[in-house]
Design a protein around this motif. Structure first.
Motif, PDB file in Angstrom:
ATOM      1  N   ARG A   1     -48.239  32.222   0.226  1.00 31.91           N
ATOM      2  CA  ARG A   1     -48.196  30.238   0.039  1.00 31.91           C
ATOM      3  C   ARG A   1     -46.670  30.166   0.424  1.00 31.91           C
ATOM      4  O   ARG A   1     -45.922  30.418  -0.378  1.00 31.91           O
ATOM      5  CB  ARG A   1     -48.401  29.771  -0.760  1.00 31.91           C
ATOM      6  N   VAL A   2     -46.163  28.778   1.470  1.00 33.04           N
ATOM      7  CA  VAL A   2     -45.466  28.350   1.169  1.00 33.04           C
ATOM      8  C   VAL A   2     -44.613  27.056   0.048  1.00 33.04           C
ATOM      9  O   VAL A   2     -43.650  26.603   1.077  1.00 33.04           O
ATOM     10  CB  VAL A   2     -44.851  28.688   2.789  1.00 33.04           C
TER      11      VAL A   2
ATOM     12  N   VAL B   1     -54.015  29.074  -4.976  1.00 33.91           N
ATOM     13  CA  VAL B   1     -53.377  30.203  -5.140  1.00 33.91           C
ATOM     14  C   VAL B   1     -53.070  30.934  -3.263  1.00 33.91           C
ATOM     15  O   VAL B   1     -53.725  32.182  -2.787  1.00 33.91           O
ATOM     16  CB  VAL B   1     -53.891  31.347  -5.440  1.00 33.91           C
ATOM     17  N   ALA B   2     -54.408  29.758  -2.259  1.00 28.38           N
ATOM     18  CA  ALA B   2     -54.360  30.551  -1.240  1.00 28.38           C
ATOM     19  C   ALA B   2     -53.355  30.157  -0.687  1.00 28.38           C
ATOM     20  O   ALA B   2     -52.628  29.989  -0.226  1.00 28.38           O
ATOM     21  CB  ALA B   2     -55.754  29.359  -0.365  1.00 28.38           C
ATOM     22  N   THR B   3     -53.045  31.785   1.041  1.00 31.71           N
ATOM     23  CA  THR B   3     -52.204  31.285   1.248  1.00 31.71           C
ATOM     24  C   THR B   3     -52.361  30.629   2.298  1.00 31.71           C
ATOM     25  O   THR B   3     -52.743  30.511   3.118  1.00 31.71           O
ATOM     26  CB  THR B   3     -52.602  33.093   1.350  1.00 31.71           C
ATOM     27  N   LEU B   4     -51.093  30.791   3.320  1.00 30.99           N
ATOM     28  CA  LEU B   4     -51.126  30.308   4.751  1.00 30.99           C
ATOM     29  C   LEU B   4     -51.448  30.855   6.057  1.00 30.99           C
ATOM     30  O   LEU B   4     -51.086  32.121   6.132  1.00 30.99           O
ATOM     31  CB  LEU B   4     -49.002  29.806   4.999  1.00 30.99           C
ATOM     32  N   ASN B   5     -52.688  30.239   6.406  1.00 31.13           N
ATOM     33  CA  ASN B   5     -52.637  31.009   7.635  1.00 31.13           C
ATOM     34  C   ASN B   5     -52.198  30.528   9.108  1.00 31.13           C
ATOM     35  O   ASN B   5     -52.564  28.753   8.876  1.00 31.13           O
ATOM     36  CB  ASN B   5     -54.581  31.066   7.355  1.00 31.13           C
TER      37      ASN B   5
ATOM     38  N   GLY C   1     -44.373  36.956  12.803  1.00 32.11           N
ATOM     39  CA  GLY C   1     -43.970  35.680  13.445  1.00 32.11           C
ATOM     40  C   GLY C   1     -43.012  35.052  12.477  1.00 32.11           C
ATOM     41  O   GLY C   1     -43.268  35.023  11.430  1.00 32.11           O
ATOM     42  N   TYR C   2     -42.246  34.787  13.304  1.00 31.50           N
ATOM     43  CA  TYR C   2     -40.460  34.298  12.326  1.00 31.50           C
ATOM     44  C   TYR C   2     -40.395  32.708  12.111  1.00 31.50           C
ATOM     45  O   TYR C   2     -41.008  31.911  12.852  1.00 31.50           O
ATOM     46  CB  TYR C   2     -39.857  35.011  12.989  1.00 31.50           C
TER      47      TYR C   2
ATOM     48  N   ASN D   1     -35.819  29.922   4.664  1.00 31.18           N
ATOM     49  CA  ASN D   1     -36.800  30.781   4.371  1.00 31.18           C
ATOM     50  C   ASN D   1     -37.578  31.708   3.784  1.00 31.18           C
ATOM     51  O   ASN D   1     -38.311  32.264   2.688  1.00 31.18           O
ATOM     52  CB  ASN D   1     -37.755  29.703   3.541  1.00 31.18           C
ATOM     53  N   GLY D   2     -37.258  32.462   4.890  1.00 31.52           N
ATOM     54  CA  GLY D   2     -37.969  33.682   4.694  1.00 31.52           C
ATOM     55  C   GLY D   2     -39.675  33.844   4.927  1.00 31.52           C
ATOM     56  O   GLY D   2     -40.205  35.311   4.442  1.00 31.52           O
ATOM     57  N   ASN D   3     -40.668  33.154   4.982  1.00 32.91           N
ATOM     58  CA  ASN D   3     -41.760  32.439   5.032  1.00 32.91           C
ATOM     59  C   ASN D   3     -42.118  33.344   6.238  1.00 32.91           C
ATOM     60  O   ASN D   3     -42.949  32.685   6.881  1.00 32.91           O
ATOM     61  CB  ASN D   3     -41.791  31.399   5.040  1.00 32.91           C
ATOM     62  N   HIS D   4     -42.354  34.562   6.803  1.00 31.96           N
ATOM     63  CA  HIS D   4     -42.438  34.532   8.367  1.00 31.96           C
ATOM     64  C   HIS D   4     -44.157  35.648   8.036  1.00 31.96           C
ATOM     65  O   HIS D   4     -44.458  35.491   7.276  1.00 31.96           O
ATOM     66  CB  HIS D   4     -41.576  36.053   8.803  1.00 31.96           C
TER      67      HIS D   4
END
Length: 276
Positions: free
Chosen positions: A33-34, A148-152, A216-217, A222-225
């Motif tokens: 999650r970002v 708590v859902a992650t980024l997709n 995917g960079y 922030n390093g949210n690869h």
């Protein structure tokens, strides 16, 4: 003209415009999650070119099917731009705003799409301007759920459903609510590659120009690869003449094997923290 890469003394032709091409079957990108906390402001933008408009398919979101895990999502819904923002993680007429563009997007055309949420107000954007919308659900909500859902990207529910068929590039997520003028500027800068990249409030940005690999960079610093899952290398990392600019040409990159790691916005290093 020619470019010199970071690892050799060889010269190369400028890189062609690039994107990620999702197959609509099982391709997706996923990461942590970002966003953080209950969100009172949020702005999300991406370029998309649909191969199929069928069904409800995800462009980008932090949105799950689990109980009380629906936060926000930017999606295609039968060719219409669709945004859902929930106050408590559920999706009902009393708990989630659900807006859809009135007009339908065409297959094979690039669109810059996105939304802003601020002060309980949701606005959709296509090509830098607000389209006419249908408010399918419009309860009063002050914040987006702290779930708590992650980024997709390219799917939702942790990559289990909603697989989009089409291309995407330059996905950006901001913790701030961008103004109409700022959104117009983001659209024009992202379209042509000229002008100043708006990094104010930026929490993640994916140019989609690695040309190879399963990462995917994020260039926000922030390093949210992302981890790119189930992809076919030869087709997923696509060249596209409709992409007018590849920021690797202007900003530089780090060549690691066959992967072009883009420069991050915050300093002179590549997105992986190594020197260009």
């Amino acid at each position: 003209y020619y470019l010199k890469d970071s690892s050799t003394t060889n010269t190369h032709l400028p890189r062609q415009g690039r994107c990620w091409l999702f197959d609509g079957t099982n391709d997706y990108g996923t990461g942590a999650r970002v966003t953080s906390g209950a969100l009172s402001t949020l702005s999300v933008f991406a370029w998309i070119k649909l191969v199929s408009t069928t069904g409800f398919t995800a462009i980008v979101g932090e949105y799950d099917n689990g109980t009380a895990n629906r936060q926000w999502i930017l999606a295609n819904n039968a060719g219409k731009l669709n945004v859902i923002c929930s106050i408590d993680g559920t999706n009902t007429g009393a708990t989630a705003k659900d807006y859809s563009s009135t007009a339908t997007m065409s297959i094979g055309i690039w669109y810059h799409v996105g939304f802003t949420f601020s002060g309980g107000t949701l606005k959709l954007y296509i090509n830098g301007a607000e389209p006419a919308v249908t408010k399918l659900q419009d309860p009063a909500i002050a914040t987006i759920y702290n779930g708590v859902a992650t980024l997709n990207l390219g799917a939702y529910a942790a990559g289990s459903t909603g697989f989009i068929s089409g291309s995407t590039r330059d996905t950006r997520i901001y913790s701030s609510a961008k103004t109409a003028g700022e959104i117009s500027a983001i659209y024009n800068q992202s379209r042509t590659g000229s002008g100043t990249f708006d990094a104010t409030g930026l929490v993640a940005a994916y140019p989609c120009n690695e040309e190879s690999g399963t990462t995917g960079y994020d260039i926000s610093g922030n390093g949210n690869h992302l981890t790119l899952t189930n992809i076919t290398q030869a087709t997923f990392h696509a060249a596209d003449t409709g992409v007018l600019a590849n920021r690797n040409n202007a900003e530089g990159y780090r060549l690691s094997g066959s992967v072009y790691i883009p420069k991050r916005l915050t300093d002179s290093l590549a997105a992986d923290g190594n020197a260009l």
